[in-house]
Design a protein around this motif. Sequence first.
Motif, PDB file in Angstrom:
ATOM      1  N   ALA A  86      82.032  75.712 -11.149  1.00  0.00           N
ATOM      2  CA  ALA A  86      81.300  77.073 -11.453  1.00  0.00           C
ATOM      3  C   ALA A  86      80.667  77.416 -13.545  1.00  0.00           C
ATOM      4  O   ALA A  86      79.688  77.683 -13.749  1.00  0.00           O
ATOM      5  N   CYS A  87      81.452  76.900 -14.202  1.00  0.00           N
ATOM      6  CA  CYS A  87      81.005  76.508 -15.170  1.00  0.00           C
ATOM      7  C   CYS A  87      80.575  75.335 -16.041  1.00  0.00           C
ATOM      8  O   CYS A  87      79.357  76.081 -16.487  1.00  0.00           O
ATOM      9  N   CYS A  88      80.228  74.409 -14.979  1.00  0.00           N
ATOM     10  CA  CYS A  88      79.157  73.568 -15.543  1.00  0.00           C
ATOM     11  C   CYS A  88      77.680  74.122 -14.236  1.00  0.00           C
ATOM     12  O   CYS A  88      76.139  74.147 -15.443  1.00  0.00           O
ATOM     13  N   ASP A  89      78.027  74.721 -12.906  1.00  0.00           N
ATOM     14  CA  ASP A  89      76.845  74.918 -12.887  1.00  0.00           C
ATOM     15  C   ASP A  89      76.212  76.432 -13.814  1.00  0.00           C
ATOM     16  O   ASP A  89      74.939  76.365 -13.327  1.00  0.00           O
ATOM     17  N   THR A  90      77.110  76.821 -14.282  1.00  0.00           N
ATOM     18  CA  THR A  90      76.019  78.126 -15.161  1.00  0.00           C
ATOM     19  C   THR A  90      75.813  77.819 -16.156  1.00  0.00           C
ATOM     20  O   THR A  90      74.392  77.594 -16.188  1.00  0.00           O
ATOM     21  N   ARG A  91      76.264  76.610 -16.791  1.00  0.00           N
ATOM     22  CA  ARG A  91      76.025  76.395 -18.685  1.00  0.00           C
ATOM     23  C   ARG A  91      75.085  75.098 -18.207  1.00  0.00           C
ATOM     24  O   ARG A  91      73.978  74.805 -19.168  1.00  0.00           O
ATOM     25  N   LYS A  92      74.886  74.549 -17.151  1.00  0.00           N
ATOM     26  CA  LYS A  92      74.160  72.561 -17.042  1.00  0.00           C
ATOM     27  C   LYS A  92      73.138  73.438 -15.802  1.00  0.00           C
ATOM     28  O   LYS A  92      71.874  72.022 -15.897  1.00  0.00           O
ATOM     29  N   PRO A 127      72.180  78.165 -21.278  1.00  0.00           N
ATOM     30  CA  PRO A 127      72.746  79.639 -19.840  1.00  0.00           C
ATOM     31  C   PRO A 127      71.405  80.433 -20.119  1.00  0.00           C
ATOM     32  O   PRO A 127      71.445  81.604 -21.665  1.00  0.00           O
ATOM     33  N   ASP A 128      71.213  81.185 -19.324  1.00  0.00           N
ATOM     34  CA  ASP A 128      70.689  82.518 -19.150  1.00  0.00           C
ATOM     35  C   ASP A 128      71.974  83.279 -19.338  1.00  0.00           C
ATOM     36  O   ASP A 128      72.941  83.482 -19.027  1.00  0.00           O
ATOM     37  N   THR A 129      72.093  84.195 -20.607  1.00  0.00           N
ATOM     38  CA  THR A 129      72.146  85.212 -20.547  1.00  0.00           C
ATOM     39  C   THR A 129      73.124  86.182 -19.657  1.00  0.00           C
ATOM     40  O   THR A 129      74.293  86.842 -20.188  1.00  0.00           O
ATOM     41  N   ASP A 130      72.468  86.427 -19.253  1.00  0.00           N
ATOM     42  CA  ASP A 130      72.756  87.585 -18.035  1.00  0.00           C
ATOM     43  C   ASP A 130      74.017  86.516 -16.299  1.00  0.00           C
ATOM     44  O   ASP A 130      74.575  87.134 -16.343  1.00  0.00           O
ATOM     45  N   ASP A 131      73.632  85.395 -17.142  1.00  0.00           N
ATOM     46  CA  ASP A 131      74.541  84.194 -15.861  1.00  0.00           C
ATOM     47  C   ASP A 131      75.771  84.099 -16.850  1.00  0.00           C
ATOM     48  O   ASP A 131      77.034  84.325 -16.189  1.00  0.00           O
ATOM     49  N   LEU A 132      75.218  84.303 -17.738  1.00  0.00           N
ATOM     50  CA  LEU A 132      76.974  83.862 -18.894  1.00  0.00           C
ATOM     51  C   LEU A 132      77.727  85.099 -18.749  1.00  0.00           C
ATOM     52  O   LEU A 132      78.876  85.494 -18.332  1.00  0.00           O
ATOM     53  N   ALA A 133      76.679  86.743 -18.777  1.00  0.00           N
ATOM     54  CA  ALA A 133      77.423  87.900 -19.000  1.00  0.00           C
ATOM     55  C   ALA A 133      78.266  87.498 -17.603  1.00  0.00           C
ATOM     56  O   ALA A 133      79.229  88.968 -17.239  1.00  0.00           O
ATOM     57  N   ALA A 134      77.640  87.630 -16.381  1.00  0.00           N
ATOM     58  CA  ALA A 134      78.153  88.049 -14.899  1.00  0.00           C
ATOM     59  C   ALA A 134      79.422  86.808 -14.735  1.00  0.00           C
ATOM     60  O   ALA A 134      80.450  87.355 -14.455  1.00  0.00           O
ATOM     61  N   ALA A 135      79.318  85.325 -15.063  1.00  0.00           N
ATOM     62  CA  ALA A 135      80.275  84.617 -14.789  1.00  0.00           C
ATOM     63  C   ALA A 135      80.911  83.728 -15.952  1.00  0.00           C
ATOM     64  O   ALA A 135      82.189  83.824 -15.259  1.00  0.00           O
ATOM     65  N   PRO A 174      82.156  85.679 -19.127  1.00  0.00           N
ATOM     66  CA  PRO A 174      81.932  86.745 -20.241  1.00  0.00           C
ATOM     67  C   PRO A 174      82.539  87.363 -21.591  1.00  0.00           C
ATOM     68  O   PRO A 174      82.480  87.137 -22.895  1.00  0.00           O
ATOM     69  N   ALA A 175      83.729  85.834 -21.415  1.00  0.00           N
ATOM     70  CA  ALA A 175      84.481  85.653 -22.388  1.00  0.00           C
ATOM     71  C   ALA A 175      84.654  84.245 -22.900  1.00  0.00           C
ATOM     72  O   ALA A 175      85.666  83.940 -23.757  1.00  0.00           O
ATOM     73  N   GLY A 176      83.509  83.755 -22.122  1.00  0.00           N
ATOM     74  CA  GLY A 176      83.517  82.003 -22.816  1.00  0.00           C
ATOM     75  C   GLY A 176      84.682  81.246 -22.434  1.00  0.00           C
ATOM     76  O   GLY A 176      84.559  80.017 -22.686  1.00  0.00           O
ATOM     77  N   ALA A 177      85.217  81.485 -20.942  1.00  0.00           N
ATOM     78  CA  ALA A 177      86.699  80.790 -20.793  1.00  0.00           C
ATOM     79  C   ALA A 177      86.708  79.719 -19.599  1.00  0.00           C
ATOM     80  O   ALA A 177      87.735  79.660 -19.182  1.00  0.00           O
ATOM     81  N   LEU A 178      85.911  80.188 -18.492  1.00  0.00           N
ATOM     82  CA  LEU A 178      84.999  79.809 -17.496  1.00  0.00           C
ATOM     83  C   LEU A 178      85.802  78.412 -17.008  1.00  0.00           C
ATOM     84  O   LEU A 178      86.185  77.792 -16.506  1.00  0.00           O
TER      85      LEU A 178
END
Length: 250
Positions: free
Chosen positions: A127-133, A106-114, A116-120
């Motif tokens: 939204a988690c699948c969208d950001t991470r996959k 995943p893009d680091t900026d996307d993770l930071a925005a969507a 940040p706590a890793g618990a989405l």
Amino acid sequence: MVLDAISLAIDPDQGLAAEARLLSVRHEGEAAEAIVAAALDLYDGKIALVSSFGADSAVLLAMVADIDRSLPVIFLDTGKLFPATIAYRDTLVSALGLTGIITHSPDTDDLAAADPAGALWMTDTDACCDTRKVKPLAAALRPFAAWISGRKRYQAETRANLPLFEVASGRIKVNPLLGWDRARIEAYREARHLPPHPLVAEGYPSIGCLPCTDKVRPGEDERAGRWRGKPKTECGIHLGSPSGAVIPGI
């Protein structure tokens, strides 16, 4: 390409759809190995295999290795995978001599925005699948005109009518194993002496990210352990974005 460049330029979407239909008819009834070989020849230099290195992944990886061990193999490291999946990837890569592995995270900026706590995943699995996959795959596929998927019709209702060749957001997607079932997959794996994913023996016939993958009880659908208790049945990479919009470049 099967269709001439002029027709594709006039209407790329219709041209690709016609190409997919023609290829599906042309290769109907052929062995999966022949379909893989034909796709690699047709889209030479512009095709990749997308592999989760999950329960069934060894079959397609072995077929590809028989033809071209350097073929690009896209692997999405979501940051939430089972450690056993990472280890299994390394085992298969070594055993099959694959040299074209492309790992996308995943893009680091996307993770930071969507997330940040890793618990989405706890509040919004789409939204988690969208950001991470979904988004990482979109980025990984940009250089390619076609990609190979390991989906099979028996796995879920959403996959029951898969064609051999289809159009996915401006690319040809190839489904050479669409007619295979669990018994055939296991027979092929055993005949080729391919190692199984270690989690299968523990009750995980379908393996995704650790937080959203549960063991499957006897008699349940193989994918019943994915997003247990939710209506969700696909991560999104085969459906577009969670909202249903087309992801540019995927």
